[in-house]
Design a protein around this motif. Structure first.
Motif: not given
Length: 416
Positions: A207, A210, A213, A216, A363
């Protein structure tokens, strides 16, 4: 570089690659999770504890975690904020069992040992026994049995804590650029609008990656791109701290770049023009910070996130609850001087994020997809080379530089 080796079915696992190749076993091993508690969460890092606005009055307290360690955060009668391990010195029970409250002292329900608001042991039930018999030894000294106390630092109403005596000051830890971006958003007294908890079926690092990131965001989140809130073709960039540990990504809605032909060429599932909102006012916002930035995501290692999406502002706390389980705590905030109209706008836009938010519900699932996908790939590596292999700030977002920065900091702390 020192390398930790772990045994799994008699196979030695090492991290032989650079930070652009991430071994999947780092998300899978209980020994990794154990060492993270010691080297990261109890090491020279600052962990998010709470917001000052959650403990505004003398006697207020809130319970939270640093990694897996339960912690109590209090505001004493003198207005000072303290944080200490939520563990009674006697038999190890929780000192505070409620999420929050107000008290002049905290008393363990098990055997009624009591603590002041700085975490010092002050009272022991029947310390001298009953009827002259029993009790604690005559030379027992309460001051030797306090729970572990944390160093506390506050930034813009955010309360951080550390168990390490040698941790850098919070200002040095964050660095000038990250600190400036926190100050950009949290520039006046905060008011808490709401909070909730979400459990994710994946390792905490998936997570946190993420969050960092930028690649994405407009691919996974169909809502973002469909309604042109965030596209990689828009103006923006990524700031990575000198240590690699912290990051900021930001973007500005730009009508011209939002219509970029690059998205049409990619034939993305999110490049649709025939979707409409039943209530378009969901996306109506104001430029309250005066810089045109409509999206800013900021992370502080090892588990804090500050987000501004339009006028929806929230902080997130990422907590490991097992090798394949993560607790994600969301706190929605506004400011004390918000008008009724602005508060209503924030509440409406809060539907964009969270466990079932139009933007971020994916997510909550995608980390689990990875955790399931790598079950038989412990000896394999993911590749994180968008934007190259270096770790540096950039004036574009088609890059994984901040993810590489995270792994650089992680390896430094873990000795990997």
């Amino acid at each position: 570089m020192n390398k930790l080796e772990f045994e799994n079915n008699h196979t030695s696992l090492k991290w032989d690659e650079d930070t652009s190749h991430i071994p999947y076993w780092v998300y899978q091993h209980p020994e990794i999770l154990r060492q993270e508690q010691e080297k990261i969460y109890q090491g020279p890092t600052w962990g998010y504890l709470c917001l000052e606005a959650e403990i505004p009055n003398a006697g207020d307290y809130i319970t939270t975690f640093v990694g897996e360690m339960p912690v109590v955060v209090t505001r004493d009668q003198d207005g000072e904020i303290y944080a200490f391990e939520n563990r009674c010195a006697h038999r190890g029970a929780l000192i505070a069992i409620t999420d929050s409250g107000n008290a002049s002292e905290l008393t363990c329900v098990y055997h009624a040992w009591s603590y002041d608001l700085s975490g010092s042991l002050k009272g022991i039930a029947f310390q001298n026994g009953v009827g002259g018999k029993g009790g604690m030894p005559a030379d027992f000294q309460k001051e030797h049995y306090d729970p572990r106390k944390l160093r506390v630092a506050t930034v813009c109403g955010i309360v951080f804590g550390s168990l390490d005596e040698d941790v850098p000051s919070i200002e040095d830890y964050l660095g000038e650029e990250i600190l400036g971006r926190i100050e950009r958003v949290l520039h006046k007294p905060i008011r808490v609008l709401g909070k909730f908890k979400q459990m994710l079926p994946n390792n905490w690092k998936l997570y946190f990656e993420n969050v960092k990131d930028t690649y994405h965001a407009s691919l996974l989140h169909v809502f973002f791109t469909t309604f042109k809130i965030n596209r990689l073709s828009q103006r923006g960039g990524v700031i990575v701290s000198d240590t690699g540990a912290h990051h900021v990504s930001y973007s500005v809605i730009d009508k011209k770049s939002s219509e970029s032909e690059e998205y049409q060429k990619e034939k993305l599932r999110s490049d649709k023009d025939d979707y409409r909102l039943a209530d378009p006012s969901l996306l109506e916002g104001v430029d309250e910070f005066g810089d045109g930035v409509t999206l800013q995501i900021l992370s502080v290692f090892p588990g804090f996130v500050l987000q501004q999406i339009q006028n929806s502002i929230a902080v997130r706390q990422i907590l490991p609850k097992g090798v394949e389980l993560t607790e994600l705590n969301w706190t929605y905030i506004g400011f004390e001087d918000d008008s009724a109209e602005l508060e209503e706008m924030r509440l409406k836009q809060s539907n964009l994020i969270g466990a079932s938010g139009f933007v971020s519900m994916e997510d909550g699932a995608v980390g689990g997809f990875v955790q399931r996908g790598i079950q038989c790939a412990s000896d394999q590596y993911s590749v994180v080379q968008m934007g190259g292999v270096n770790i540096e700030s950039a004036d574009y977002r088609a890059t994984e530089t901040s993810v590489r920065g995270f792994w650089h900091a992680y390896r430094s702390h873990m000795g990997l």
